[in-house]
Design a protein around this motif. Structure first.
Motif, mmCIF file in Angstrom:
data_model
loop_
_atom_site.group_PDB
_atom_site.id
_atom_site.type_symbol
_atom_site.label_atom_id
_atom_site.label_comp_id
_atom_site.label_asym_id
_atom_site.label_seq_id
_atom_site.Cartn_x
_atom_site.Cartn_y
_atom_site.Cartn_z
ATOM 1 N N HIS A 429 0.832 -1.211 0.000
ATOM 2 C CA HIS A 429 0.000 0.000 0.000
ATOM 3 C C HIS A 429 0.865 1.261 0.000
ATOM 4 C CE1 HIS A 429 -3.639 -2.328 0.545
ATOM 5 N NE2 HIS A 429 -3.036 -3.008 1.514
ATOM 6 N N PHE A 430 1.892 1.284 0.842
ATOM 7 C CA PHE A 430 2.770 2.448 0.875
ATOM 8 C C PHE A 430 3.490 2.629 -0.460
ATOM 9 C CE2 PHE A 430 7.089 4.065 1.562
ATOM 10 C CZ PHE A 430 6.793 5.344 2.037
ATOM 11 N N LEU A 431 3.934 1.478 -1.039
ATOM 12 C CA LEU A 431 4.661 1.541 -2.310
ATOM 13 C C LEU A 431 3.758 2.082 -3.425
ATOM 14 C CD1 LEU A 431 7.153 0.897 -4.033
ATOM 15 C CD2 LEU A 431 6.241 -1.405 -4.301
ATOM 16 N N TYR A 432 2.528 1.534 -3.535
ATOM 17 C CA TYR A 432 1.640 1.965 -4.595
ATOM 18 C C TYR A 432 1.257 3.432 -4.445
ATOM 19 C CZ TYR A 432 1.134 -3.050 -5.387
ATOM 20 O OH TYR A 432 1.366 -4.357 -5.640
ATOM 21 N N ASN A 433 0.968 3.861 -3.224
ATOM 22 C CA ASN A 433 0.588 5.267 -2.994
ATOM 23 C C ASN A 433 1.724 6.199 -3.382
ATOM 24 O OD1 ASN A 433 -1.904 4.477 -2.071
ATOM 25 N ND2 ASN A 433 -1.310 4.479 0.094
ATOM 26 N N THR A 434 2.951 5.824 -3.027
ATOM 27 C CA THR A 434 4.104 6.666 -3.357
ATOM 28 C C THR A 434 4.294 6.768 -4.867
ATOM 29 O OG1 THR A 434 5.160 6.015 -1.287
ATOM 30 C CG2 THR A 434 6.562 6.995 -2.973
ATOM 31 N N LEU A 435 4.177 5.588 -5.548
ATOM 32 C CA LEU A 435 4.342 5.594 -7.004
ATOM 33 C C LEU A 435 3.212 6.376 -7.679
ATOM 34 C CD1 LEU A 435 5.521 1.915 -7.617
ATOM 35 C CD2 LEU A 435 6.906 3.998 -7.643
ATOM 36 N N ASP A 436 1.990 6.278 -7.158
ATOM 37 C CA ASP A 436 0.880 7.064 -7.728
ATOM 38 C C ASP A 436 1.133 8.563 -7.567
ATOM 39 O OD1 ASP A 436 -0.464 4.882 -8.578
ATOM 40 O OD2 ASP A 436 -1.752 4.714 -6.813
ATOM 41 N N LEU A 437 1.705 8.960 -6.417
ATOM 42 C CA LEU A 437 2.008 10.365 -6.176
ATOM 43 C C LEU A 437 3.049 10.863 -7.184
ATOM 44 C CD1 LEU A 437 1.781 12.983 -4.520
ATOM 45 C CD2 LEU A 437 3.486 12.004 -2.937
ATOM 46 N N ILE A 438 4.095 10.035 -7.393
ATOM 47 C CA ILE A 438 5.134 10.414 -8.354
ATOM 48 C C ILE A 438 4.555 10.507 -9.754
ATOM 49 C CG2 ILE A 438 7.336 9.716 -9.362
ATOM 50 C CD1 ILE A 438 8.005 8.340 -6.716
ATOM 51 N N ASN A 439 3.664 9.576 -10.089
ATOM 52 C CA ASN A 439 3.042 9.576 -11.416
ATOM 53 C C ASN A 439 2.198 10.843 -11.626
ATOM 54 O OD1 ASN A 439 2.211 8.648 -13.943
ATOM 55 N ND2 ASN A 439 0.425 7.616 -13.068
ATOM 56 N N CYS A 440 1.433 11.225 -10.605
ATOM 57 C CA CYS A 440 0.606 12.435 -10.715
ATOM 58 C C CYS A 440 1.470 13.678 -10.889
ATOM 59 C CB CYS A 440 -0.282 12.565 -9.479
ATOM 60 S SG CYS A 440 -1.585 11.310 -9.401
ATOM 61 N N ARG A 441 2.531 13.776 -10.121
ATOM 62 C CA ARG A 441 3.433 14.927 -10.247
ATOM 63 C C ARG A 441 4.060 14.984 -11.645
ATOM 64 N NH1 ARG A 441 5.110 17.456 -5.477
ATOM 65 N NH2 ARG A 441 3.355 17.379 -4.000
ATOM 66 N N ALA A 442 4.415 13.810 -12.167
ATOM 67 C CA ALA A 442 5.022 13.778 -13.501
ATOM 68 C C ALA A 442 4.021 14.213 -14.558
ATOM 69 C CB ALA A 442 5.549 12.377 -13.811
ATOM 70 N N ILE A 443 2.769 13.797 -14.437
ATOM 71 C CA ILE A 443 1.734 14.201 -15.403
ATOM 72 C C ILE A 443 1.470 15.692 -15.317
ATOM 73 C CG2 ILE A 443 -0.698 13.919 -16.009
ATOM 74 C CD1 ILE A 443 -0.478 10.993 -15.126
ATOM 75 N N MET A 444 1.446 16.205 -14.070
ATOM 76 C CA MET A 444 1.181 17.633 -13.884
ATOM 77 C C MET A 444 2.284 18.475 -14.516
ATOM 78 S SD MET A 444 -0.288 17.582 -9.968
ATOM 79 C CE MET A 444 -0.330 19.371 -9.904
ATOM 80 N N THR A 445 3.509 18.000 -14.466
ATOM 81 C CA THR A 445 4.634 18.748 -15.037
ATOM 82 C C THR A 445 4.827 18.439 -16.513
ATOM 83 O OG1 THR A 445 6.167 17.020 -14.380
ATOM 84 C CG2 THR A 445 5.795 18.844 -12.806
ATOM 85 N N GLY A 446 4.022 17.492 -17.061
ATOM 86 C CA GLY A 446 4.123 17.155 -18.476
ATOM 87 C C GLY A 446 5.269 16.212 -18.803
ATOM 88 N N ASP A 447 5.829 15.543 -17.793
ATOM 89 C CA ASP A 447 6.956 14.612 -18.025
ATOM 90 C C ASP A 447 6.379 13.226 -18.314
ATOM 91 O OD1 ASP A 447 9.252 13.191 -18.149
ATOM 92 O OD2 ASP A 447 10.107 13.957 -16.269
ATOM 93 N N LYS A 448 6.061 12.964 -19.571
ATOM 94 C CA LYS A 448 5.435 11.696 -19.945
ATOM 95 C C LYS A 448 6.375 10.502 -19.773
ATOM 96 C CE LYS A 448 2.267 13.803 -23.268
ATOM 97 N NZ LYS A 448 1.808 13.780 -24.680
ATOM 98 N N ASP A 449 7.662 10.675 -20.024
ATOM 99 C CA ASP A 449 8.609 9.560 -19.875
ATOM 100 C C ASP A 449 8.666 9.087 -18.431
ATOM 101 O OD1 ASP A 449 9.149 9.636 -22.552
ATOM 102 O OD2 ASP A 449 10.966 10.877 -22.341
ATOM 103 N N THR A 450 8.759 10.086 -17.514
ATOM 104 C CA THR A 450 8.787 9.714 -16.097
ATOM 105 C C THR A 450 7.494 9.020 -15.710
ATOM 106 O OG1 THR A 450 10.241 11.572 -15.604
ATOM 107 C CG2 THR A 450 9.070 10.570 -13.757
ATOM 108 N N SER A 451 6.362 9.516 -16.213
ATOM 109 C CA SER A 451 5.077 8.883 -15.908
ATOM 110 C C SER A 451 5.051 7.441 -16.418
ATOM 111 C CB SER A 451 3.950 9.689 -16.552
ATOM 112 O OG SER A 451 2.707 9.029 -16.368
#
Length: 632
Positions: A429-451
């Motif tokens: 649960h902690f791992l998935y939540n952290t990865l989802d947070l990173i994914n959202c930040r990457a989408i917000m900044t437009g970094d598709k590769d990181t997402s």
């Protein structure tokens, strides 16, 4: 009753103490075994002595004839036993060749190319040369006689995989050749008519006269006729036997089934005596007759061998009747003394044998001994068989105890492996939540590769953790590999992955986390610093009710034989885990634990790159309990 403490070693090497009773249990009365052995043997001795006294009375009347006749009979029996021993030795050599599993495998092997059979061909030839032993009858051969050896040859049939390597020409020495050149031989035709399991004949080899026997070699599995085994022996090996048992004024004759001379001092080798009247009159396995030879009456005795050959002893009747001495009372006295002494000796021997056996049986029936709570009392009977029986039974009890301990240790090792695998998991649960947070930040900044990398990593961990299940579907295993390779494609510019997975196998059950370590090896060890034209191929197929998963790359390659030896050595799993990651050895070990038998990982030699084949039991469809182990 005194006791002595003895230290035994268990499977862990530690010592444990047992109590041995020094005093031997007393046998109050003779056991049934004593009577069952002593009475028939005593009866047999009585019968033998009775026959001996009857013979003594007969000797009183006919001693003149019987004495010389017995000497001739003893001479013939001596020759018969030793010639029979020579034949039995040849048969035993043939039986070894016929029953030897390695020789059967060499002869019945299938080879695509002839050069593939070269090693087996020379292994067979070496074994045949080793079997060409010195004659076991050399002890009977005079010093001036030549020492002879057996020749062991194999005539290959077309059904044998080694047939194409064998020479066409028949070699009358130890070796291998094709059977085609002897198909018209009389002995070969007689053997293949299956009249008897073997045929015997005489022949000449250069300046030597030889005895041959032939046997058909059939496959232990399919029953195919693979070869003809030919055993040869020089007649010099039996010449000494005849020389050590001469018949005064007479001679011996050794004839084959066709009444041709195999050995004689009076007739040449292979001379036919079938037209002689006394030869034509021979019947039965043994017997005696009177015959006129060269105008004089002779006593002709014969014995028939198991191979159909005959041994004849021919003695002039005038020589037999030259003595006339007989004392029947001496025979009776010897019989009485012999009966008394044999009775005393028999009782002593039977008591010495039966009493220790009875004691051993009583000890073996004790519950404490069977459960290894007490050691088996040791007896010093000085009879090897009885002492060995006690030692082997004690060794069997210890072996059973060690096997139980070994089975328990293996089960504990398996449990520890499962525990270590679970301990490597992290909080999903902690791992998935952290990865989802990173994914959202990457989408917000437009970094598709990181997402994309974060999503692949999340999928990889989701399938990798898998709630601790041991067995998953092949589809889920492939999804985890795809997630891992998506990340690797971000780092390796020209990484191409090809999948060849039949749809009907995607529901097959496989052990969790077996393909990802292999693809990781392709990238880390196969490609190394290389980043262009990197290809990985993942395929699945079914062969002999087994699921084969193959991972192949076009990298730098590896020594497949060396890696297979390492896998067979089955190194310590804990050391492999301590070095980090789940290596190929870890995958192989986990498969061995969950799927006992011929399953696991194997490196396949390929011209370019590295190829790894994973073999699992074929199980289609997932049960209700996905973590259930393979049904053994």
């Amino acid at each position: 009753m005194g006791r002595e403490y003895i230290r035994y070693k268990d499977s862990s090497g530690a010592g444990r103490k047992g109590v041995k009773n020094i005093a031997k249990p007393k046998v109050k009365k003779a056991s049934k075994l004593f009577y069952r052995i002593s009475l028939p043997m005593f009866g047999l001795i009585v019968v033998i002595i009775a026959l001996f006294t009857s013979a003594a009375s007969y000797i009183l009347i006919r001693i003149q004839n019987d004495h010389s006749l017995r000497m001739a009979e003893q001479s013939m029996k001596f020759v018969y036993r030793n010639v029979w021993y020579q034949f039995e030795t040849m048969s035993n050599v043939a039986a070894f060749v016929l029953s030897n599993q390695s020789i059967d495998n060499w002869l019945s092997g299938s080879y695509v190319k002839d050069y593939e059979a070269v090693d087996d061909y020379f292994s067979l030839q070496t074994n045949l040369q080793n079997l060409s032993l010195l004659s076991l009858l050399n002890n009977f051969v005079p010093e001036h006689a030549a020492k002879s050896s057996y020749t062991v040859s194999v005539a290959l049939e077309p059904s044998s995989g080694l047939y194409n390597l064998a020479p066409e020409q028949i070699q009358p020495i130890t070796g291998i050749f094709r059977s085609r050149m002897m198909t018209n031989e009389a002995w070969y035709l007689r053997l293949n008519r299956q009249v008897s399991p073997s045929v015997w004949w005489g022949g000449k080899q250069e300046n030597h006269t030889m005895i041959y026997s032939a046997y058909r070699k059939t496959s232990n599995y399919k029953g195919d006729n693979l070869a003809t085994v030919i055993i040869g022996s020089d007649t010099q090996s039996i010449k000494g036997v005849f020389g050590n048992a001469p018949i005064e004024k007479g001679y011996h004759l050794l004839l084959d089934e066709s009444n041709r001379v195999i050995f004689s001092d009076r007739h040449p080798f292979l001379q036919s005596l079938a037209d002689l009247s006394f030869v034509q009159s021979i019947s039965g396995s043994s017997g005696m007759q009177l015959a006129s030879i060269d105008g004089e009456q002779h006593v002709v005795m014969h014995e028939l061998f198991g191979n159909g050959w005959k041994l004849l002893a021919i003695v002039p009747e005038s020589h037999i009747s030259r003595y006339t001495y007989a004392i029947s009372l001496i025979g009776l006295a010897i019989a009485a003394v012999g009966l008394l002494l044999s009775g005393l000796w028999l009782r002593r021997v039977v008591v010495r044998v039966t009493v220790p056996i009875a004691r051993l049986v009583n000890a073996m029936q004790r519950k404490e001994v069977i459960e290894c709570q007490e050691p088996l009392p040791r007896q010093e009977t000085r009879i090897y068989e009885i002492d060995a029986l006690g030692e082997k039974f004690a060794s069997m009890l210890m072996t059973i105890r060690n096997l139980v301990e070994k089975s328990f240790a293996e089960e504990m090792e398996k449990k520890e492996l499962q525990l270590e695998l679970l301990q490597t998991q992290i909080n999903p649960h902690f791992l998935y939540n952290t990865l989802d947070l990173i994914n959202c930040r990457a989408i917000m900044t437009g970094d598709k590769d990181t997402s994309r990398v974060v999503r692949s990593l999340a999928n990889m961990f989701r399938y990798g953790l898998n709630k601790g299940k041991t067995w998953i579907s092949l589809e889920d295993e492939l999804r985890q590999v795809e997630a891992y390779l998506d990340i690797q494609k971000m780092m390796v510019n020209e990484l191409t992955v090809r999948y060849s997975i039949p749809n009907e196998l995607r529901d097959a059950r496989v052990i969790h986390l077996i393909l990802q370590p292999l693809t990781e090896n392709c990238i880390v060890h196969g490609f190394g610093q290389r980043s262009d034209r990197c290809e990985i191929s993942i395929s699945a197929r079914v062969e002999d009710d087994r699921l084969h998963l193959r991972v192949e790359d076009n990298g730098g390659g590896a020594d497949a034989e060396m890696l297979n030896r390492r896998l067979r050595a089955a190194g310590d799993l804990k050391d492999d885990l301590a070095e980090g990651g789940y290596g190929t050895l870890n995958v192989h070990r986990r498969i061995a634990l969950h799927c006992p038998g011929e399953y696991g990982v194997k490196y396949i030699p390929v011209p370019n790159g590295t190829c790894v084949d994973v073999v699992l039991p074929l199980q289609l469809g997932m049960p209700d309990d996905d973590s259930a182990e393979y049904d053994r």
